[in-house]
Design an enzyme around this catalytic site. Sequence first.
Site, PDB file in Angstrom:
ATOM      1  N   ALA B  38     -46.956 -10.131  64.028  1.00 37.61           N
ATOM      2  CA  ALA B  38     -47.681 -11.210  63.351  1.00 37.61           C
ATOM      3  C   ALA B  38     -47.812 -12.395  64.295  1.00 37.61           C
ATOM      4  O   ALA B  38     -46.849 -12.776  64.936  1.00 37.61           O
ATOM      5  CB  ALA B  38     -46.930 -11.638  62.099  1.00 37.61           C
ATOM      6  N   THR B  39     -49.011 -12.909  64.432  1.00 38.47           N
ATOM      7  CA  THR B  39     -49.299 -14.096  65.233  1.00 38.47           C
ATOM      8  C   THR B  39     -50.351 -14.871  64.457  1.00 38.47           C
ATOM      9  O   THR B  39     -51.034 -14.262  63.631  1.00 38.47           O
ATOM     10  CB  THR B  39     -49.904 -13.715  66.583  1.00 38.47           C
ATOM     11  OG1 THR B  39     -51.101 -12.989  66.319  1.00 38.47           O
ATOM     12  CG2 THR B  39     -48.968 -12.845  67.402  1.00 38.47           C
ATOM     13  N   THR B  40     -50.633 -16.028  64.626  1.00 36.33           N
ATOM     14  CA  THR B  40     -50.127 -17.115  65.437  1.00 36.33           C
ATOM     15  C   THR B  40     -49.733 -18.231  64.490  1.00 36.33           C
ATOM     16  O   THR B  40     -50.436 -18.442  63.497  1.00 36.33           O
ATOM     17  CB  THR B  40     -51.268 -17.607  66.366  1.00 36.33           C
ATOM     18  OG1 THR B  40     -51.607 -16.541  67.264  1.00 36.33           O
ATOM     19  CG2 THR B  40     -50.911 -18.857  67.109  1.00 36.33           C
ATOM     20  N   ASP B  55     -52.363 -17.932  61.022  1.00 38.69           N
ATOM     21  CA  ASP B  55     -53.526 -17.091  60.735  1.00 38.69           C
ATOM     22  C   ASP B  55     -53.045 -15.951  59.847  1.00 38.69           C
ATOM     23  O   ASP B  55     -51.867 -15.876  59.505  1.00 38.69           O
ATOM     24  CB  ASP B  55     -54.150 -16.577  62.045  1.00 38.69           C
ATOM     25  CG  ASP B  55     -53.279 -15.526  62.701  1.00 38.69           C
ATOM     26  OD1 ASP B  55     -52.052 -15.729  62.722  1.00 38.69           O
ATOM     27  OD2 ASP B  55     -53.804 -14.515  63.173  1.00 38.69           O
ATOM     28  N   LYS B  71     -48.043 -15.819  56.634  1.00 42.76           N
ATOM     29  CA  LYS B  71     -46.995 -16.010  57.653  1.00 42.76           C
ATOM     30  C   LYS B  71     -46.221 -17.317  57.481  1.00 42.76           C
ATOM     31  O   LYS B  71     -45.256 -17.548  58.202  1.00 42.76           O
ATOM     32  CB  LYS B  71     -47.617 -16.001  59.052  1.00 42.76           C
ATOM     33  CG  LYS B  71     -48.300 -14.700  59.391  1.00 42.76           C
ATOM     34  CD  LYS B  71     -48.905 -14.761  60.769  1.00 42.76           C
ATOM     35  CE  LYS B  71     -49.931 -13.673  60.929  1.00 42.76           C
ATOM     36  NZ  LYS B  71     -50.687 -13.824  62.167  1.00 42.76           N
TER      37      LYS B  71
END
Lengths: 250, 262
Positions: B38-40, B55, B71
């Site tokens: 998972a990013t960002t 995001d 997130k």
Amino acid sequence: MTEEPYRWLEAIGNRREYVRDQLKGGSPVLAGCLADGILLLGVSRGLGKVFEIHDRHAMAGLGHPADLERIRQAAIDAAHLEAFTRAAEDVSLRRLVGFGLSAQLKQNFEQLFTAPVLGEFVFAELGTTPSRDLLVRVHFDGTYSVQMGGARVVAADPDEESTAQAALEQKWRDSLSLAEAAQQLLETWWLLQTQQTAKEPSPSLEERAAGWRTATAGAQIELGWLNRRSSRLVRYEVLDLNQLLPPPSP
Amino acid sequence: MSTPATPLAGDFVSLLQRSQMALPRMELGGDGPAITQATTVFAFRFAEGILMAGDRRATAGNIIVTDAVEKVVEIDDSSLLAIAGVPATAFEMARVLQTSFEYYRRSQLQPLSLPAKVRALARLLRENMPLALQGVGIVVPLFAGVDHTVSPAQPRIYFYDPLGAQFQAVNYAASGSGSGTIRSILAFQERHGSPKPVEMTLPEAVRFALRLLMTAAEFDSATGGVNPEAQLFATLKILRATGVETVTEEQQSAALAGTDHD
């Protein structure tokens, strides 16, 4: 002595009498289901009587502070383990009390050479509507009763508790405002505290309103509120009585 | 009832261990499947408090797993966690923190202090070290909490390394594959921009955060970005001294369109 059935029964009877004697004078606690949530009330001299257990659960109790603390901690531990290993929705009073606390209290009560739990309790579980709210009255010996909605009185004296319970049930409506509900619970608390539950004629409205104000002077009135309308997971809030029922201007 | 208290009063992890429900420790080796990442995520201080954003994309290698991940997680009413790394580990950490903070507050009848909350996350990261060192369970989170030891209470931002070292950020922090771009823009805006992030109103901060993610997505395929036409928005949460607020998709849409009110 406990090898003989008669002696054992006698010992249990003595123990029950001892617990009731120790609980005499304990300040009653009350809980009631309303359209917007469940209100729990206790009057104390600094030590807590109303507690949050989990997202939708709370308890109130009277008795020895150390025993209230043991029961409170046991309930919190069990509820959090359940919520973590399964889900918060799986924490239920029926299981918490029926399969946990009740058995532990009974075992403790029947172990004659251990100190008995000195406490009487009510647990509350917030449902989706007042009729789905759960109030569980738990006694020091592990016996318990469950009711959906309504209001529940917890007092040290079983007879006075029954009388006060019957009177409160007649008046209680889930459509009461928070202020009206707090007023009714406080009046019931005052009648119990002053042993006037069975008095005929019953004290007037004015006497009751003035009575609980006088009797609670210098004490801490604890109001726990399980808020059905809250969008948060944690529904328990602490209410301020002075905002609900401002003191009369001098 | 007769069981002893937890070795450390109010510590939920100790309660789990006492109940023989401790979290399983995995030992992995060799090549495994591509791990979901998972990013960002980032957080910056603005006029009303702290805005924490992420995001919605999760990837596994060059595969987009989903564009609907949340997130930024509300841990309690005064703490936020932003997750970058392996969601399987990170979401479990979030769940442990949520339960631990509430368990402490309810059992000890007082909230956990901010330093203790910050260290609780560091402890989970340290316990995750074996997986992090193998490169399969790495989590590099951001944390925001309210410091009640100062008056008035102040929200603060913390960032971590994968082994659990904690650092307090002055005004902003970012993590994940798109964080380089985000940090560069935040540093530029703080030094040369007008308004600076700390001077931004809520609508300005929301618009800025969304544009940061859009820019990061230009340079990083693992960052999902924001696309109002496709109804694809970010997860934005605000931490004030008074509590947590979620910025809805409608509010984000209005902020981008400039139809909100500063």
